[in-house]
Scaffold this active site. Structure first.
Site, PDB file in Angstrom:
ATOM      1  N   HIS A 306       0.848  -1.190   0.000  1.00  0.00           N
ATOM      2  CA  HIS A 306       0.000   0.000   0.000  1.00  0.00           C
ATOM      3  C   HIS A 306       0.883   1.239   0.000  1.00  0.00           C
ATOM      4  O   HIS A 306       1.930   1.244   0.638  1.00  0.00           O
ATOM      5  CB  HIS A 306      -0.909   0.012   1.237  1.00  0.00           C
ATOM      6  CG  HIS A 306      -2.081   0.922   1.074  1.00  0.00           C
ATOM      7  ND1 HIS A 306      -2.002   2.273   1.309  1.00  0.00           N
ATOM      8  CD2 HIS A 306      -3.343   0.679   0.675  1.00  0.00           C
ATOM      9  CE1 HIS A 306      -3.171   2.815   1.069  1.00  0.00           C
ATOM     10  NE2 HIS A 306      -4.009   1.884   0.674  1.00  0.00           N
ATOM     11  N   ASP A 361      -7.804  -5.427   0.278  1.00  0.00           N
ATOM     12  CA  ASP A 361      -8.319  -6.332  -0.750  1.00  0.00           C
ATOM     13  C   ASP A 361      -7.938  -7.787  -0.525  1.00  0.00           C
ATOM     14  O   ASP A 361      -8.425  -8.656  -1.239  1.00  0.00           O
ATOM     15  CB  ASP A 361      -7.805  -5.893  -2.136  1.00  0.00           C
ATOM     16  CG  ASP A 361      -8.432  -4.588  -2.587  1.00  0.00           C
ATOM     17  OD1 ASP A 361      -9.637  -4.418  -2.360  1.00  0.00           O
ATOM     18  OD2 ASP A 361      -7.720  -3.746  -3.153  1.00  0.00           O
TER      19      ASP A 361
HETATM   20  N1  CMC Z   1       4.150  -7.702  -4.581  1.00  0.00           N
HETATM   21  C1  CMC Z   1       5.481  -7.636  -4.773  1.00  0.00           C
HETATM   22  N2  CMC Z   1       6.219  -6.516  -4.620  1.00  0.00           N
HETATM   23  C2  CMC Z   1       5.574  -5.401  -4.263  1.00  0.00           C
HETATM   24  C3  CMC Z   1       4.186  -5.386  -4.025  1.00  0.00           C
HETATM   25  C4  CMC Z   1       3.474  -6.582  -4.211  1.00  0.00           C
HETATM   26  N3  CMC Z   1       2.154  -6.623  -4.019  1.00  0.00           N
HETATM   27  N4  CMC Z   1       3.813  -4.132  -3.674  1.00  0.00           N
HETATM   28  C5  CMC Z   1       4.930  -3.398  -3.680  1.00  0.00           C
HETATM   29  N5  CMC Z   1       5.999  -4.158  -4.037  1.00  0.00           N
HETATM   30  C6  CMC Z   1       7.401  -3.726  -4.126  1.00  0.00           C
HETATM   31  C7  CMC Z   1       7.668  -3.005  -5.438  1.00  0.00           C
HETATM   32  O1  CMC Z   1       8.091  -3.907  -6.435  1.00  0.00           O
HETATM   33  C8  CMC Z   1       8.760  -2.053  -5.030  1.00  0.00           C
HETATM   34  O2  CMC Z   1       9.968  -2.768  -4.916  1.00  0.00           O
HETATM   35  P1  CMC Z   1      11.365  -2.057  -5.295  1.00  0.00           P
HETATM   36  O3  CMC Z   1      11.552  -0.981  -4.273  1.00  0.00           O
HETATM   37  O4  CMC Z   1      12.376  -3.142  -5.229  1.00  0.00           O
HETATM   38  O5  CMC Z   1      11.196  -1.519  -6.688  1.00  0.00           O
HETATM   39  C9  CMC Z   1       8.363  -1.639  -3.618  1.00  0.00           C
HETATM   40  O6  CMC Z   1       7.610  -2.744  -3.108  1.00  0.00           O
HETATM   41  C10 CMC Z   1       7.487  -0.387  -3.553  1.00  0.00           C
HETATM   42  O7  CMC Z   1       6.390  -0.580  -4.434  1.00  0.00           O
HETATM   43  P2  CMC Z   1       5.720   0.578  -5.273  1.00  0.00           P
HETATM   44  O8  CMC Z   1       5.061   0.005  -6.465  1.00  0.00           O
HETATM   45  O9  CMC Z   1       6.696   1.687  -5.479  1.00  0.00           O
HETATM   46  O10 CMC Z   1       4.649   1.068  -4.233  1.00  0.00           O
HETATM   47  P3  CMC Z   1       3.426   1.997  -4.579  1.00  0.00           P
HETATM   48  O11 CMC Z   1       3.124   2.731  -3.351  1.00  0.00           O
HETATM   49  O12 CMC Z   1       3.679   2.808  -5.802  1.00  0.00           O
HETATM   50  O13 CMC Z   1       2.265   0.962  -4.964  1.00  0.00           O
HETATM   51  C11 CMC Z   1       0.519  -0.599  -4.712  1.00  0.00           C
HETATM   52  C12 CMC Z   1       1.290   0.550  -4.062  1.00  0.00           C
HETATM   53  C13 CMC Z   1      -0.711  -0.887  -3.874  1.00  0.00           C
HETATM   54  C14 CMC Z   1       0.056  -0.184  -6.120  1.00  0.00           C
HETATM   55  C15 CMC Z   1       1.430  -1.841  -4.789  1.00  0.00           C
HETATM   56  O14 CMC Z   1       1.796  -2.252  -3.504  1.00  0.00           O
HETATM   57  C16 CMC Z   1       0.796  -2.995  -5.564  1.00  0.00           C
HETATM   58  O15 CMC Z   1       0.908  -3.055  -6.787  1.00  0.00           O
HETATM   59  N6  CMC Z   1       0.094  -3.929  -4.850  1.00  0.00           N
HETATM   60  C17 CMC Z   1      -0.626  -5.003  -5.504  1.00  0.00           C
HETATM   61  C18 CMC Z   1      -1.990  -4.499  -5.961  1.00  0.00           C
HETATM   62  C19 CMC Z   1      -2.929  -4.268  -4.812  1.00  0.00           C
HETATM   63  O16 CMC Z   1      -3.074  -5.094  -3.929  1.00  0.00           O
HETATM   64  N7  CMC Z   1      -3.628  -3.117  -4.860  1.00  0.00           N
HETATM   65  C20 CMC Z   1      -4.623  -2.757  -3.841  1.00  0.00           C
HETATM   66  C21 CMC Z   1      -4.171  -1.594  -3.029  1.00  0.00           C
HETATM   67  S1  CMC Z   1      -5.104  -1.374  -1.507  1.00  0.00           S
HETATM   68  C22 CMC Z   1      -6.699  -0.956  -1.969  1.00  0.00           C
HETATM   69  C23 CMC Z   1      -6.784   0.298  -2.727  1.00  0.00           C
HETATM   70  O17 CMC Z   1      -6.432   1.360  -2.253  1.00  0.00           O
HETATM   71  O18 CMC Z   1      -7.274   0.212  -3.823  1.00  0.00           O
END
Ligand code: CMC
Length: 426
Positions: A306, A361
């Site tokens: 998140h 989720d």
């Molecule tokens: N699985 C594997 N690695 C992850 C995940 C995951 N679910 N989430 C984050 N990471 C890693 C990402 O690869 C990155 O690693 P590195 O620093 O080595 O590049 C690091 O953690 C930071 O991730 P980010 O993408 O920069 O984080 P963000 O804040 O931009 O994205 C997120 C947040 C929710 C989009 C992401 O965690 C994700 O894609 N999660 C899976 C989809 C999901 O469950 N979404 C629902 C979110 S909660 C409900 C809502 O608000 O809708």
């Protein structure tokens, strides 16, 4: 600290105000920075940007805190109902018993759908995702309620927000049934919000359906826990579109579409699909964790991570407990797989270092599946839950005398000026 001094390129010192929130978080007020220094800020994904001051929801991602209008969500989920929380988000205070009854009656009394909207839904191809159906119909809803005002409609008619809260569950159920058995179950005024929705979703034409109490309770809790979440993507979409003074129905339609993506609300559908894939592959959760860690593989653990929570998402904690209450005794392969995946991921350095925990989720889809919802409806349920948040945030933005049309800048990195090349010379 109420001001910070910034040394700009030309070495001039610029003072910017520091805004302090109720709970002590601080922000630099950089609205006049460009005027004073020629500098703008660049923050892709807005990870370091507060777009609004808001009195609706407080989130502390480090400590896993979520409060609506000051009330902790765990207290609300234990003692309150979804409609009571809708009222709270909108009005800022919990309703008196009498006001709550009035509000519930208002919602029940405005539930029926105009014939035209039902025909419109039927005309959309059955294969269309229900989120897109919902967004399409909501976008044109304004034509059925011309002049429905932001706070009160013409001649005391229902306000847009009442229309949306009352009719979205009916639209949601019908968007599903129009693409499946085509049975339209009219909303019932003798049922509560969640039980009415379950009835419209699952009752056969000749009636005789009664939603189990445990399903009603779980659905109420899930809707309530999704009700608002600050400046998340779909709420930001609602505020962004609304800032142009487009009508509320258009802004909500944009919110629905923004929510549909797999990185936002669409994740709940993907979580269950992922758990089913794990089960189909023999239940080997470890190999999925390894894939999520592999930087050359785009796969992510759905329902994990998140932007704000770097600790356990408090909503996930509460939803997990509901999933256990509903399913543990019966033994449920999806839940068991999810619990194992969580345990293994939370022991893994990759997830520990990055503060990646289950989010809202992760367990919600398992409950929806147990209730009997098809996976395509999961994100629609998120939309039903988030609607009061969208409405309250839109209202807050519209009523804010300092709110302006939202218009971020970009830093141009393209070609410098060059002269046009006639087509025959290219
Ligand atoms: N699985 C594997 N690695 C992850 C995940 C995951 N679910 N989430 C984050 N990471 C890693 C990402 O690869 C990155 O690693 P590195 O620093 O080595 O590049 C690091 O953690 C930071 O991730 P980010 O993408 O920069 O984080 P963000 O804040 O931009 O994205 C997120 C947040 C929710 C989009 C992401 O965690 C994700 O894609 N999660 C899976 C989809 C999901 O469950 N979404 C629902 C979110 S909660 C409900 C809502 O608000 O809708």
């Amino acid at each position: 600290m109420d001001r910070v001094t910034i040394r700009a390129q030309d070495e001039d010192l610029v003072e910017v105000p520091v805004i302090t929130g109720t709970e002590g978080e601080q922000a630099l007020g950089i609205a006049h920075l460009r005027k004073a220094t020629g500098l703008v800020t660049l923050d892709p994904g807005y990870g370091n940007t507060a777009e609004a001051s808001s009195a609706i929801t407080f989130i502390n991602g480090e400590d896993g805190i979520l409060r609506y209008r000051g009330y902790p969500v765990d207290q609300l989920v234990e003692h309150s109902s979804f409609l009571e929380v809708c009222f709270l988000l909108d009005q800022g205070e919990l309703p008196s018993p009498c006001r709550l009854t009035e509000f519930e009656q208002e919602i029940r009394g405005n539930a029926s759908l105009p014939e035209g909207l039902m025909t419109l839904l039927e005309a959309i191809p059955a294969s269309t995702h229900p989120m897109q159906k919902l967004a399409a119909v909501v976008a044109v809803m304004g034509s059925y309620y011309p002049g429905a005002g932001g706070s009160a409609g013409p001649e005391g008619g229902p306000a847009e927000s009442t229309i949306l809260l009352a009719k979205l569950p009916v639209l949601a159920a019908w968007s599903y049934r129009s693409g499946t058995d085509g049975v339209y179950i009219a909303p019932r005024s003798d049922l509560g919000y969640a039980s009415n929705f379950l009835n419209m979703m699952f009752a056969p034409q000749d009636g005789g359906f009664e939603a189990p109490e445990a399903h009603i309770r779980a659905l109420e809790a899930l809707l309530l826990l999704h009700a608002d979440h600050g400046q998340n993507l779909s709420t930001s979409a609602v505020r962004l579109v609304g800032s142009s003074r487009a009508e509320l129905f258009s802004a909500i339609s944009a919110g629905i579409l923004a929510l549909s993506g797999p990185l936002h609300g669409g994740a709940n559908q993907r979580v269950v699909e992922m758990l089913e894939e794990i089960l189909a592959a023999g239940g080997d959760t470890r190999s999925f964790i390894e894939r999520a860690k592999d930087r050359s593989d785009p796969f992510r653990l759905m329902g994990f991570g998140h932007r704000v929570y770097k600790n356990y998402d408090p909503r996930a904690e509460l939803i997990k407990q509901h999933a256990k209450d509903l399913l543990r005794e019966r033994g449920n392969p999806l839940l068991e797989t999810a619990l194992r995946l969580e345990t293994e991921a939370l022991e893994d350095e990759f997830f520990i270092q990055r503060g990646i925990y289950p989010n809202v989720d992760f367990y919600s889809g398992i409950i929806y599946r147990a209730i009997g919802f098809p996976s395509k409806m999961f994100t629609v349920l998120f939309a039903l839950g988030r609607l009061p948040g969208w409405l309250a945030q839109w209202r807050e933005m519209i009523d804010d005398p300092y709110s302006r049309i939202k218009r971020p800048r970009s830093i141009y990195l393209g070609f410098p000026r060059r002269d046009f090349v006639p087509i025959e010379e290219r």
